[in-house]
Scaffold this active site. Sequence first.
Site, mmCIF file in Angstrom:
data_model
loop_
_atom_site.group_PDB
_atom_site.id
_atom_site.type_symbol
_atom_site.label_atom_id
_atom_site.label_comp_id
_atom_site.label_asym_id
_atom_site.label_seq_id
_atom_site.Cartn_x
_atom_site.Cartn_y
_atom_site.Cartn_z
ATOM 1 N N GLU A 52 0.850 -1.198 0.000
ATOM 2 C CA GLU A 52 0.000 0.000 0.000
ATOM 3 C C GLU A 52 0.876 1.234 0.000
ATOM 4 O OE1 GLU A 52 -3.044 0.090 3.018
ATOM 5 O OE2 GLU A 52 -2.978 2.277 3.168
ATOM 6 N N GLU B 87 -2.878 11.540 3.104
ATOM 7 C CA GLU B 87 -3.917 11.417 4.129
ATOM 8 C C GLU B 87 -3.883 12.675 4.976
ATOM 9 O OE1 GLU B 87 -4.603 6.943 5.467
ATOM 10 O OE2 GLU B 87 -2.475 7.471 5.607
#
Length: 293
Positions: A170, A175
Amino acid sequence: MTVVTHGVRGRRGRAALLLVLGGLLSGCGPAPAPAQSAPAEERPFWQDEFDGAADTRPAERFWTTETGNRDAEGWGNNELQYYTDDAANSALDGAGHLDISARPAAEGSELPCYTQEFCTWTSARLTTEGKVALTHGRVEIRAKMPTGTGLLPAIWMLGDNGVEWPGQGEIDICEVVGAEPRTVYGTAHGPTYFNENGIGGSTTLPADASQAFHTYAVDKQPRRITWSVDGEPYFTLTPSKLPAPSDWVFEQDMHLLLNVAVGGDWPGAPDATTPSPATMTVDHVRFYGEGHA
């Protein structure tokens, strides 16, 4: 822009203009040179500019909208939103943008939730899995990110190797967590470095991430991944920074995900100050280099 590197929780084209000045005495000069197009390596092999009528869905040939909550175990983070395929949660705005909006669930909707009987929020999660992927090159997304208590908007990638997460690999391109409205986190997760042991860095924006568009990007090259915001790199990962070099799982196709999560292990619960709707506005997505679409 302040830069910090650490482990964190999370999962150009170019234009040329040539001006030719001459023949001042005769009033004549050479013919203007033709405009030059960008080199092939600087043109995206895939892009979505989100052109289309307001309230229409993003193109199905590129995007799949994932739904649910309980069966996905709160999407792995005990999240409180139920992802839907409703236009209220994900649609074009008619002005060249994609809006992904988290908003309180309608009264009486009874959407099954993992951490409680019913989910109190709805949102959307879009993925290019099985449709578009990047092998090596750059992915860039120009977006405004929603901010506020209990929110976790994310722009990220997962591997197509068919292995169960975290061995799947990932890359979190961007974010913005909860009440840290100016902080952008970029993180990698793999077989022995995931969740709070994910390896990455962060950078500080000049203002709240919801106030302006920024270009969030990852340059994914063989044995090297570099994160940047607005063209300014802030963290580079190589195999030497992993627990073991053999834990590098990024030499593969990886697809893109866009979502706005609410609640969960990292941002905590929303409260009365949480904006509604909380909208990620995406201006464009572009893949450069090698991959498939």
